[in-house]
Design a protein around this motif. Structure first.
Motif, PDB file in Angstrom:
ATOM      1  N   LEU A 127       0.833  -1.209   0.000  1.00  0.00           N
ATOM      2  CA  LEU A 127       0.000   0.000   0.000  1.00  0.00           C
ATOM      3  C   LEU A 127       0.866   1.257   0.000  1.00  0.00           C
ATOM      4  O   LEU A 127       0.569   2.233  -0.709  1.00  0.00           O
ATOM      5  CB  LEU A 127      -0.918  -0.003   1.229  1.00  0.00           C
ATOM      6  N   THR A 128       1.946   1.224   0.775  1.00  0.00           N
ATOM      7  CA  THR A 128       2.857   2.375   0.834  1.00  0.00           C
ATOM      8  C   THR A 128       3.490   2.633  -0.524  1.00  0.00           C
ATOM      9  O   THR A 128       3.616   3.790  -0.950  1.00  0.00           O
ATOM     10  CB  THR A 128       3.956   2.142   1.888  1.00  0.00           C
ATOM     11  N   GLN A 129       3.897   1.555  -1.214  1.00  0.00           N
ATOM     12  CA  GLN A 129       4.548   1.725  -2.511  1.00  0.00           C
ATOM     13  C   GLN A 129       3.585   2.269  -3.568  1.00  0.00           C
ATOM     14  O   GLN A 129       3.975   3.052  -4.420  1.00  0.00           O
ATOM     15  CB  GLN A 129       5.154   0.399  -2.981  1.00  0.00           C
ATOM     16  N   LEU A 408      -0.617   9.594   3.803  1.00  0.00           N
ATOM     17  CA  LEU A 408      -0.815   8.207   3.383  1.00  0.00           C
ATOM     18  C   LEU A 408       0.334   7.314   3.844  1.00  0.00           C
ATOM     19  O   LEU A 408       0.112   6.184   4.293  1.00  0.00           O
ATOM     20  CB  LEU A 408      -0.949   8.137   1.861  1.00  0.00           C
ATOM     21  N   SER A 409       1.572   7.809   3.729  1.00  0.00           N
ATOM     22  CA  SER A 409       2.728   7.001   4.127  1.00  0.00           C
ATOM     23  C   SER A 409       2.729   6.733   5.622  1.00  0.00           C
ATOM     24  O   SER A 409       3.128   5.653   6.074  1.00  0.00           O
ATOM     25  CB  SER A 409       4.037   7.686   3.712  1.00  0.00           C
ATOM     26  N   PHE A 412      -0.139   4.035   6.073  1.00  0.00           N
ATOM     27  CA  PHE A 412       0.168   2.743   5.466  1.00  0.00           C
ATOM     28  C   PHE A 412       1.414   2.081   6.065  1.00  0.00           C
ATOM     29  O   PHE A 412       1.576   0.865   5.955  1.00  0.00           O
ATOM     30  CB  PHE A 412       0.358   2.888   3.951  1.00  0.00           C
ATOM     31  N   SER A 413       2.310   2.876   6.671  1.00  0.00           N
ATOM     32  CA  SER A 413       3.497   2.272   7.283  1.00  0.00           C
ATOM     33  C   SER A 413       3.095   1.308   8.385  1.00  0.00           C
ATOM     34  O   SER A 413       3.800   0.328   8.666  1.00  0.00           O
ATOM     35  CB  SER A 413       4.418   3.358   7.846  1.00  0.00           C
ATOM     36  N   GLY A 414       1.934   1.573   9.022  1.00  0.00           N
ATOM     37  CA  GLY A 414       1.381   0.643  10.003  1.00  0.00           C
ATOM     38  C   GLY A 414       2.267   0.389  11.204  1.00  0.00           C
ATOM     39  O   GLY A 414       2.039  -0.560  11.950  1.00  0.00           O
TER      40      GLY A 414
END
Length: 497
Positions: A127-129, A408-409, A412-414
């Motif tokens: 997702l991050t990419q 977003l990053s 998404f990094s979670g």
């Protein structure tokens, strides 16, 4: 503004040469392992240049000079954290991943906490990419649209297709060797641009320093312990956590550790790629500062709309088009595209590797043949590249693409860095404790990222996050690590595997 024919020729020759060079690697007969690791035979200098090129995206090439032009060198503090992160990487992370001998960065998490941790981390990475590639291609298209009138969708689509072709067909070898070439081009282009600015000053290069110093352009930011504003300490802490995540859990970097011939070569490439970024990022900040001095000395050369703070990122591209000799402009535009293409190609290849290793071979087809594995790598490379184009097009029209990417990053990094550090440092950490830590970390990340939007104007307005947005990854990582550590240490029996 129209580009001279010579500059267009230089630019298009560069684009065609890079694509053809990358595609040339597809004529070699390879297994899936060779496609994803290069057979472990790549030289350390090329891997190091690839790591460096992954660091330097089009965001760096355009945003760093724009940031220095507008304010000061506070953003350079991020680079000062890299040597410490690199030392930790070569001391602990590189030996760990070389020993595991898995092309996936997330296999280690499975060995510590089970399959759920590997799946969770790999999905966060994918997702991050998607968000990263989309943001890079969109931000790359913005100045080209503003300066030349080129269509944003056309720029995004053409750039995306070019990268997909060689990243998909050539595998990791094509990515690393094209990254190495692109890294050299962008450094050479930046140095050339800096020299032109310095020697264009009315009273010589020294005038750049005097004008910039008078405007306090060399400041690294406030040294107050203030975590609401962008101070020296906040950027240093943020940089350390981001770079630990890069070196410790990012597939794009871990995959390069495996491509080296030996552990010693992998360590050399990590030092080269990371330490090279420090002076090059300084170079970009200095370019921004020299641009400030240049347009202070020649105020009539800068259009009125580019003097607005929100257009600071467009000043460097404007100088490239208006202030450089013919032919050199084409090289610099190629450098900007090189910065973006190198990062996107890396993300495409590493994402395909993650899909094959962490999902297809594990859950869909455990006994996949080489032919099936190669087909999956080709298809997933194509799909990830296609999705990135769609994401980039979706960015079109947002008020701040850079802020959207940061948000977003962070989400998404979670907090997967916290999960990795928990498994690496706390040997008795259990799977249940780690899972609860991840749940708490995700809640903290969600609150820090979304509370301003969700709570504003409601009864919960007082619960909005007041900390700087850059601390999201820091707080998420620490939450996962601390919760997991406490549960494993003080409630060990209750949270045994």
């Amino acid at each position: 503004m129209d580009l001279p024919i010579i500059d267009l020729i230089v630019f298009f020759v560069y684009m065609a040469a890079i694509v053809l060079f990358g595609v040339s690697f597809s004529f070699r007969k390879r297994t899936a392992l060779e496609y994803t690791t290069g057979g472990g035979r790549l030289p350390s200098w090329a891997i190091g240049m690839s790591i460096f090129a992954t660091f330097v995206s089009s965001i760096s090439f355009l945003a760093l000079p724009g940031n220095a032009y507008l304010s000061n060198w506070n953003g350079f503090v991020f680079s000062l954290s890299i040597p410490l992160a690199a030392w930790i990487a070569v001391s602990y992370f590189v030996p760990l991943y070389r020993k595991l001998k898995s092309e996936s960065a997330y296999y280690y998490l499975e060995t510590r906490f089970g399959s759920w941790a590997r799946v969770y981390a790999s999905i966060c990475y994918l997702l991050t990419q998607m968000a990263r590639m989309g943001a890079i291609m969109y931000l790359l298209a913005l100045p080209m649209n503003a300066l030349f009138g080129w269509s944003i969708p056309v720029i995004i689509t053409c750039t995306g297709i070019s990268v997909i072709i060689y990243a998909m067909m050539g595998g990791i070898e094509a990515v690393i060797w094209t990254d190495a070439i692109q890294g050299i081009i962008l450094i050479g282009g930046a140095v050339l641009c800096l020299l032109v600015i310095l020697f264009s000053m009315p009273n010589g290069p020294g005038e750049v320093i005097s004008i910039a110093a008078e405007a306090n352009k060399f400041s690294l930011g406030s040294f107050d312990f203030n975590f609401v504003e962008s101070t020296f300490w906040l950027i240093l802490i943020y940089g350390l956590f981001i770079n630990l995540q890069n070196f410790g859990i990012d597939q794009s970097y871990i995959q390069r550790y495996i491509t080296a011939k030996t552990e010693k070569e992998a360590i050399k490439s990590t030092w080269l790629g990371s330490l090279l970024y420090v002076p090059v990022s300084l170079l970009f900040f200095f370019i921004g500062t020299t641009l400030f001095s240049y347009y202070q000395a020649f105020p009539d050369l800068l259009p009125a709309d580019l003097q607005l703070p929100e257009n600071a990122d467009k000043v460097f591209p404007y100088f490239i088009v208006s202030g450089l000799p013919k032919g050199v402009t084409g090289i610099l535009i190629a450098s900007i595209f090189a910065a973006g293409m190198s990062t996107v190609s890396t993300s495409i290849n590493s994402s395909a590797t993650v899909f094959l290793s962490d999902h297809y071979r594990k859950y869909i087809n455990k006994n996949a043949t080489e032919k099936q594995s190669m087909r999956v790598l080709f298809l997933s490379s194509f799909v990830m590249g296609g999705i990135s184009i769609v994401v980039a097009l979706a960015f079109n029209g947002v008020s701040s693409a850079l802020e959207a990417w940061w948000a977003l990053s962070s989400i998404f990094s979670g907090g997967i860095l916290g999960l990795f550090l928990l498994g690496f440092i706390v040997r008795k950490a259990s799977s249940k404790a780690a899972a609860i830590g991840v749940l708490c970390g995700v809640l903290v990340i969600g609150w820090m990222s979304l509370s301003a939007v969700l709570f504003q104007g409601t009864a919960l307005e007082g619960f909005q996050n007041t900390l700087h947005a850059n601390l999201t990854i820091v707080m998420g990582t620490l939450t996962i690590f601390i919760v997991g550590f406490i549960l494993s240490s003080f409630f060990q029996r209750k949270f045994e595997k």
